[in-house]
Scaffold this motif. Structure first.
Motif, PDB file in Angstrom:
ATOM      1  N   GLU A  62       9.536 112.106 -40.010  1.00  0.00           N
ATOM      2  CA  GLU A  62      10.130 113.376 -39.600  1.00  0.00           C
ATOM      3  C   GLU A  62       9.088 114.298 -38.973  1.00  0.00           C
ATOM      4  N   GLU A  63       7.874 114.259 -39.482  1.00  0.00           N
ATOM      5  CA  GLU A  63       6.825 115.152 -38.994  1.00  0.00           C
ATOM      6  C   GLU A  63       5.901 114.473 -37.971  1.00  0.00           C
ATOM      7  N   LYS A  64       6.315 113.268 -37.540  1.00  0.00           N
ATOM      8  CA  LYS A  64       5.633 112.529 -36.479  1.00  0.00           C
ATOM      9  C   LYS A  64       4.173 112.157 -36.806  1.00  0.00           C
ATOM     10  N   TYR A  65       3.932 111.859 -38.092  1.00  0.00           N
ATOM     11  CA  TYR A  65       2.618 111.362 -38.493  1.00  0.00           C
ATOM     12  C   TYR A  65       2.657 109.865 -38.827  1.00  0.00           C
ATOM     13  N   TYR A  66       3.848 109.267 -38.714  1.00  0.00           N
ATOM     14  CA  TYR A  66       4.023 107.905 -39.203  1.00  0.00           C
ATOM     15  C   TYR A  66       3.087 106.917 -38.519  1.00  0.00           C
ATOM     16  N   THR A 124       9.080 111.297 -44.728  1.00  0.00           N
ATOM     17  CA  THR A 124       8.507 112.585 -44.326  1.00  0.00           C
ATOM     18  C   THR A 124       7.560 112.423 -43.137  1.00  0.00           C
TER      19      THR A 124
END
Length: 548
Positions: free
Chosen positions: A467-471, A464
């Motif tokens: 996908e939401e570019k917080y990785y 997730t």
């Protein structure tokens, strides 16, 4: 022939339609819809583009219709009548193999019944069935093999098996006999003064089996009784009444039933003198204790006759009867709800008020009504029977769950039996630390790969986050969590050693002492039995629970 039967069905429907031609008559609606159904069935069979099976189509329609009612209203076609008879009576002819299982393409004997021809002839748990009467069964499913094992009493049967540790198949020639599955697979002394009766079904003679077990335990010195109703799905209402009557006085109301048809509005009272109204009693229940089992434990609670221990029962307060249909088929149909002595119905699921999507829900707490036991303890309807002493359901570690699912515990016990001619009595049998380490070594080349729930949660979070570019923002924290929480198989084998050893001991004991061994090996680890033993030792607590 099929078309003739169909036209006769439609003609019968039309003739009944004439008899009930009042628009205000409920039966008019019934017969109108029967006519529509018959016409539709005829048109589909005549004009559908591909060839269809009328039997399969009709069975699908019947089952879908009944599924909209409740799970217990069922159609039983002629070819399933024998299985239904066995389920309700517990009687058939065979060799006494109660359960078999398919594992890695093999059909293994998992539960031979002690005292019957299969066990007497030498068949063992873990034997792989290869042939039955010359028929190769290595690719057949469990139902097909079960039917081959059954037959007429007195008929010969030849079973070929492969036993662990032997390359040469073994042939067993036997004669089928009448088999009666017991409702009480175990009774015995847990300690010097405490007897235990395990009741797993309510087929014919269940009450006699419980009565006989109780008398024998009292002869052996039992001053306290544990009645184990865990995982008991129920059965015959009459047997529930008679078993309850063993512990409550003659004339006591046991259960009443109420249905749409007046003939199902009945009361069932204790007709006989009780066997023992004073012996301290605990009843073990869990979420799989249902129907007739709930009547018994509900009676014990409502009359303050004993203490219930375990988890909330299933909550099935519905009564079914079997009605005969055409062509030797039957309908098992729900005709009433039952009410235990306090007046409560324990039915937990409201099938009469379905959600818009067709799903059903449990009776909400806000609608549950309070009732009182004989001495005034408060109990509630609409959610099964709540135990007086609640024990959480034992947690099964992920590693043990995988071992059980993949048959590793089963296979090791089979191998252990071949290598060890005997073990201590089941109550005393314990795996030593050295033997446990042997098991750990045995696992080294076995498939024991698994992911814990925590690992799956972290993987989902990682996906997730990407996908939401917080990785990139949380990558260091995720890596730290992985290092700390990702499982290590060797560590888990030690961390959950006690739980794994307990399961191993039960499985190994069953190889030498069958169902009795499995039960007795659990005495010192079973939390519900331990709670019952502790309660019997604390007389003041026992009495306090059963006081207002």
């Amino acid at each position: 022939m099929k078309k003739k039967t169909l036209y006769l069905f439609i003609a019968a429907s039309l003739s009944l339609l004439v008899a009930y031609n009042s628009p205000d008559d409920h039966y008019f609606e019934v017969m109108k819809n029967l006519e529509i159904f018959g016409s539709l069935f005829k048109e589909v069979n005549t004009y559908y583009v591909d060839e269809i099976s009328p039997n399969e189509l009709m069975n699908e329609g019947i089952n879908s219709m009944l599924n909209s009612l409740d799970p217990y209203t069922n159609y039983i076609p002629e070819d399933q009548i024998e299985d239904y008879r066995i389920m309700t009576t517990g009687q058939y002819a065979g060799i006494g193999i109660e359960t078999i299982t398919r594992e890695d393409g093999k059909t293994l004997i998992t539960k031979p019944m002690k005292g019957f021809v299969g066990e007497k002839s030498g068949l063992l748990i873990g034997d792989q069935i290869l042939k039955i009467d010359g028929i190769d069964v290595t690719t057949k499913n469990g139902n097909e093999i079960s039917h081959l094992l059954k037959g007429q009493a007195g008929s010969p049967i030849e079973v070929v098996v492969k036993r662990f540790g032997s390359d040469k198949p073994l042939t067993f020639k036997m004669v089928r006999e009448k088999i009666s599955t017991t409702n009480v697979p175990y009774f015995g002394m847990v300690s010097n003064e405490v007897g235990l009766i395990q009741l797993t079904d309510f087929t014919y003679n269940a009450s006699k089996e419980v009565k006989d077990a109780l008398l024998k335990l009292k002869e052996q010195g039992a001053k306290n009784i544990i009645l184990d109703l865990r995982d008991n799905p129920g059965g015959l209402l009459g047997e529930a009444v008679n078993i309850s009557n063993l512990f409550v006085p003659k004339g006591s109301e046991i259960v009443s039933t109420k249905g749409k048809v007046k003939e199902w509005n009945k009361k069932y009272n204790a007709l006989n003198n009780a066997l023992d109204t004073d012996i301290p009693l605990t009843v073990l229940i869990n979420s799989s204790s249902a129907s007739a089992a709930e009547i018994v434990c509900g009676v014990i609670q409502d009359y303050d006759r004993g203490v219930l221990i375990g988890q909330n029962s299933f909550g099935k307060g519905l009564v079914q009867v079997t009605r005969s249909l055409s062509y030797n088929s039957k309908l098992k149909v729900t005709v009433a709800k039952y009410y235990i002595p306090s007046g409560r119905c324990i039915q937990a699921v409201d099938y009469s008020n379905r959600n818009p999507d067709g799903s059903v829900g449990k009776v909400p707490d806000s609608l549950r009504v309070a009732f009182k036991t004989k001495i005034g303890r408060v109990v509630y309807d609409g959610g099964g029977v709540k135990p007086d002493i609640e024990n959480e359901k034992p947690h099964v570690p992920q590693i043990l769950s995988v071992m059980l699912r993949k048959g590793l515990i089963f296979d090791y016990a089979t191998e252990f039996r071949v290598k060890n001619a005997s073990i201590a009595p089941a109550k005393e049998f314990k795996l030593s630390d050295a033997q446990y380490q042997d098991f750990v070594k045995w696992l080294a080349n076995k498939d024991l790969d698994y992911k814990t729930r925590v690992e799956r949660t972290i993987e989902s979070l990682e996906k997730t986050a990407k996908e939401e570019k917080y990785y990139d923002d949380i990558k260091p924290q995720l890596n730290t969590l992985k290092d700390k929480l990702f499982h290590n198989k060797d560590n888990d084998l030690q961390k959950f050693k006690s739980e794994i050893k307990e399961e191993l001991e039960k499985e190994i004991a069953s190889r030498y002492y069958f169902a009795d061994g499995r039960m007795e090996a659990s005495f010192d680890d079973d939390p519900d039995i331990k709670a019952a033993l502790a309660l019997f030792k604390d007389e003041s607590k026992y009495k306090k629970i059963l006081s207002k």
